[in-house]
Motif scaffolding. Sequence first.
Motif, PDB file in Angstrom:
ATOM      1  N   ILE A 199      -5.378   8.194   4.836  1.00 32.37           N
ATOM      2  CA  ILE A 199      -6.431   7.411   5.483  1.00 32.37           C
ATOM      3  C   ILE A 199      -6.408   7.626   6.991  1.00 32.37           C
ATOM      4  O   ILE A 199      -7.446   7.837   7.626  1.00 32.37           O
ATOM      5  CB  ILE A 199      -6.265   5.906   5.158  1.00 32.37           C
ATOM      6  CG1 ILE A 199      -6.627   5.643   3.687  1.00 32.37           C
ATOM      7  CG2 ILE A 199      -7.125   5.040   6.081  1.00 32.37           C
ATOM      8  CD1 ILE A 199      -6.325   4.222   3.235  1.00 32.37           C
ATOM      9  N   VAL A 217       0.859  -1.180   0.000  1.00 32.90           N
ATOM     10  CA  VAL A 217       0.000   0.000   0.000  1.00 32.90           C
ATOM     11  C   VAL A 217       0.896   1.230   0.000  1.00 32.90           C
ATOM     12  O   VAL A 217       1.924   1.272   0.683  1.00 32.90           O
ATOM     13  CB  VAL A 217      -0.919  -0.001   1.240  1.00 32.90           C
ATOM     14  CG1 VAL A 217      -1.777   1.255   1.264  1.00 32.90           C
ATOM     15  CG2 VAL A 217      -1.798  -1.246   1.246  1.00 32.90           C
ATOM     16  N   THR A 261      -7.036  -5.710  -4.323  1.00 29.05           N
ATOM     17  CA  THR A 261      -6.207  -4.717  -5.007  1.00 29.05           C
ATOM     18  C   THR A 261      -6.954  -3.391  -5.136  1.00 29.05           C
ATOM     19  O   THR A 261      -8.156  -3.307  -4.898  1.00 29.05           O
ATOM     20  CB  THR A 261      -5.821  -5.199  -6.420  1.00 29.05           C
ATOM     21  OG1 THR A 261      -7.028  -5.456  -7.161  1.00 29.05           O
ATOM     22  CG2 THR A 261      -4.983  -6.468  -6.363  1.00 29.05           C
ATOM     23  N   GLY A 262      -6.215  -2.359  -5.540  1.00 27.75           N
ATOM     24  CA  GLY A 262      -6.795  -1.072  -5.873  1.00 27.75           C
ATOM     25  C   GLY A 262      -7.606  -0.438  -4.763  1.00 27.75           C
ATOM     26  O   GLY A 262      -7.283  -0.540  -3.573  1.00 27.75           O
ATOM     27  N   MET A 263      -8.706   0.212  -5.174  1.00 29.95           N
ATOM     28  CA  MET A 263      -9.540   0.959  -4.242  1.00 29.95           C
ATOM     29  C   MET A 263     -10.142   0.068  -3.166  1.00 29.95           C
ATOM     30  O   MET A 263     -10.314   0.496  -2.021  1.00 29.95           O
ATOM     31  CB  MET A 263     -10.647   1.674  -5.014  1.00 29.95           C
ATOM     32  CG  MET A 263     -11.542   2.549  -4.147  1.00 29.95           C
ATOM     33  SD  MET A 263     -10.625   3.838  -3.231  1.00 29.95           S
ATOM     34  CE  MET A 263     -10.065   4.857  -4.613  1.00 29.95           C
ATOM     35  N   LEU A 264     -10.465  -1.182  -3.512  1.00 29.91           N
ATOM     36  CA  LEU A 264     -11.047  -2.104  -2.540  1.00 29.91           C
ATOM     37  C   LEU A 264     -10.109  -2.302  -1.350  1.00 29.91           C
ATOM     38  O   LEU A 264     -10.553  -2.369  -0.204  1.00 29.91           O
ATOM     39  CB  LEU A 264     -11.354  -3.445  -3.207  1.00 29.91           C
ATOM     40  CG  LEU A 264     -12.029  -4.500  -2.310  1.00 29.91           C
ATOM     41  CD1 LEU A 264     -13.365  -3.985  -1.801  1.00 29.91           C
ATOM     42  CD2 LEU A 264     -12.204  -5.810  -3.079  1.00 29.91           C
ATOM     43  N   LYS A 265      -8.808  -2.384  -1.623  1.00 35.49           N
ATOM     44  CA  LYS A 265      -7.835  -2.555  -0.536  1.00 35.49           C
ATOM     45  C   LYS A 265      -7.816  -1.334   0.376  1.00 35.49           C
ATOM     46  O   LYS A 265      -7.765  -1.463   1.605  1.00 35.49           O
ATOM     47  CB  LYS A 265      -6.440  -2.798  -1.120  1.00 35.49           C
ATOM     48  CG  LYS A 265      -5.372  -3.022  -0.068  1.00 35.49           C
ATOM     49  CD  LYS A 265      -3.986  -3.137  -0.671  1.00 35.49           C
ATOM     50  CE  LYS A 265      -3.831  -4.413  -1.463  1.00 35.49           C
ATOM     51  NZ  LYS A 265      -2.431  -4.606  -1.928  1.00 35.49           N
ATOM     52  N   TYR A 266      -7.873  -0.135  -0.206  1.00 37.16           N
ATOM     53  CA  TYR A 266      -7.845   1.076   0.606  1.00 37.16           C
ATOM     54  C   TYR A 266      -9.118   1.211   1.450  1.00 37.16           C
ATOM     55  O   TYR A 266      -9.070   1.677   2.591  1.00 37.16           O
ATOM     56  CB  TYR A 266      -7.665   2.306  -0.291  1.00 37.16           C
ATOM     57  CG  TYR A 266      -6.312   2.355  -0.953  1.00 37.16           C
ATOM     58  CD1 TYR A 266      -5.145   2.305  -0.196  1.00 37.16           C
ATOM     59  CD2 TYR A 266      -6.202   2.431  -2.345  1.00 37.16           C
ATOM     60  CE1 TYR A 266      -3.896   2.348  -0.800  1.00 37.16           C
ATOM     61  CE2 TYR A 266      -4.956   2.472  -2.951  1.00 37.16           C
ATOM     62  CZ  TYR A 266      -3.807   2.429  -2.178  1.00 37.16           C
ATOM     63  OH  TYR A 266      -2.580   2.462  -2.772  1.00 37.16           O
ATOM     64  N   ILE A 267     -10.253   0.813   0.888  1.00 39.74           N
ATOM     65  CA  ILE A 267     -11.505   0.830   1.652  1.00 39.74           C
ATOM     66  C   ILE A 267     -11.412  -0.142   2.823  1.00 39.74           C
ATOM     67  O   ILE A 267     -11.826   0.167   3.947  1.00 39.74           O
ATOM     68  CB  ILE A 267     -12.698   0.479   0.738  1.00 39.74           C
ATOM     69  CG1 ILE A 267     -12.922   1.588  -0.295  1.00 39.74           C
ATOM     70  CG2 ILE A 267     -13.965   0.259   1.570  1.00 39.74           C
ATOM     71  CD1 ILE A 267     -13.958   1.248  -1.346  1.00 39.74           C
ATOM     72  N   TYR A 268     -10.861  -1.322   2.565  1.00 43.68           N
ATOM     73  CA  TYR A 268     -10.687  -2.332   3.614  1.00 43.68           C
ATOM     74  C   TYR A 268      -9.830  -1.763   4.747  1.00 43.68           C
ATOM     75  O   TYR A 268     -10.188  -1.871   5.933  1.00 43.68           O
ATOM     76  CB  TYR A 268     -10.038  -3.581   3.027  1.00 43.68           C
ATOM     77  CG  TYR A 268      -9.785  -4.703   4.015  1.00 43.68           C
ATOM     78  CD1 TYR A 268     -10.690  -5.743   4.171  1.00 43.68           C
ATOM     79  CD2 TYR A 268      -8.628  -4.729   4.799  1.00 43.68           C
ATOM     80  CE1 TYR A 268     -10.467  -6.780   5.064  1.00 43.68           C
ATOM     81  CE2 TYR A 268      -8.386  -5.751   5.705  1.00 43.68           C
ATOM     82  CZ  TYR A 268      -9.313  -6.772   5.825  1.00 43.68           C
ATOM     83  OH  TYR A 268      -9.073  -7.793   6.727  1.00 43.68           O
ATOM     84  N   VAL A 296      -0.842   7.339   0.746  1.00 45.63           N
ATOM     85  CA  VAL A 296      -2.275   7.045   0.834  1.00 45.63           C
ATOM     86  C   VAL A 296      -2.633   6.596   2.251  1.00 45.63           C
ATOM     87  O   VAL A 296      -3.663   6.983   2.798  1.00 45.63           O
ATOM     88  CB  VAL A 296      -2.684   5.969  -0.201  1.00 45.63           C
ATOM     89  CG1 VAL A 296      -4.155   5.610  -0.033  1.00 45.63           C
ATOM     90  CG2 VAL A 296      -2.431   6.463  -1.613  1.00 45.63           C
TER      91      VAL A 296
END
Length: 466
Positions: free
Chosen positions: A59, A51, A114-121, A55
Amino acid sequence: MFSFATKTDNPNTKLGWNDRIGYGIGNFGMAWVNGMMSAFLMKYLTDVSLVDAGVVSFIIAISKLLDGVSDLIMGRIVDSTHSKLGKARVWLLRMCIPMAIATVLLFSIPATMTGMLKYIYVFVIYNLVNSVFYTSMAVPYNAIISLSTTDTNEHGMLGNIAMIFQTIANIAMNTFFMTMVVKFSGAAEPYMLEAQKGWTLATIVVGLIIILSAVICVLGTRERTVKASEAGEKPDDIPTKEALKSLFTNKYWLLMILGMFVIFFIIVLYSAGAIFYCSDVLGDYALYTPVNNALSIAQFAIMFITPFFMMKFGKHKTYMVGLVATCLGFIGTGLAGTNLMLLIIFNVLKGIGLGASGGMAFGMVADTLEYGQWKDGIKPVGMGNAAISASQKLGLGLGQVALGAILSFGGYDGSLSVQSESAKAAITFLFNWLPAIMIAVTFVIMLFYTLDKEMPRIHEELENRH
């Protein structure tokens, strides 16, 4: 319910060692969470889960807005709670299992994500750990000092004991956590994609520690200063507006919020910065254990001595001497370069300073609430400790934000085996010079704290009112 706490409801009682140890063990489990969030989370996210550090900092910065609100809400909940276990301890029992589960999930990001899903998690689970479950344990835990006794020396003793157990947890974590990650995963190093299984299993062990520590704390403590009637009789609640007004007109409480914020801010910089410093500046992540344990062991040792200094010189003077030693320790590591022996020596000095100042801080907070009761006639222990908890977590969170921002500014790249000179310079700044500057400023500000001299008169007048 079985309990090994001292069996008296006298609010002025001197506590036994069973109460003190019971209280301290509660901090042992929570310290593992704090330690992992401070020392390993950024490195885990950047190197294992890949990550972006910038970013992650964003968060965490956004999450701090939720965090401050959740602390105040939990403080209000504690002040309004009435149960057979009292106001605070019941929340340790209710929240320890959810806390353990959420911590495992934070360090178990699926490789397929991956991607945005990982950052939301990361955003969701980080806030569950920090803003919800940790808050729901830390605020009540800190309030137990004021709820156990009104004795000011016992306030200092309980704060010191809590820091001793925090230090024991840090030493255990520094020594065994990475070893568990490598052993459970079979990877050559903990900071590899293949090490994810080890992170999950090692964090499950931490989860069990969290639960066991909370249960022992509940069994080993007793709330005496606010009677929680088993017959269901509820004392009058303090209105939120009055509680906030009392706290924010309490000059000593405001000073301690600042002091707690700075201490926990620099804890992130030295604990999380150490793994980057050892891996990328010194060139060997294995040096993290001796460098950090030098600090933790010294901190552990000095806290057996600080109660004697407290009795002779008072909490404030002991605290101030600790700030001086901590500042000199950071300046020393800044001048030591890559000399491992000097790094260890100056980390010992940091440990002595942090042990003295940190050991006194929680007891000083409890004293500020006694001052508020004398000044305004109310004692909002829940909200008072909630804001202190918020300052701690704000310090930890903004420390991580600063860590990520400075690393990003320096051009740190977790995919590289050797970092650029600018990245190394950024790591050196956050590990040495920024903490030294912040501690020096805090020392000057804390010269205005004079409550130790006023406490005998305050206690006498409070007793006369009753």
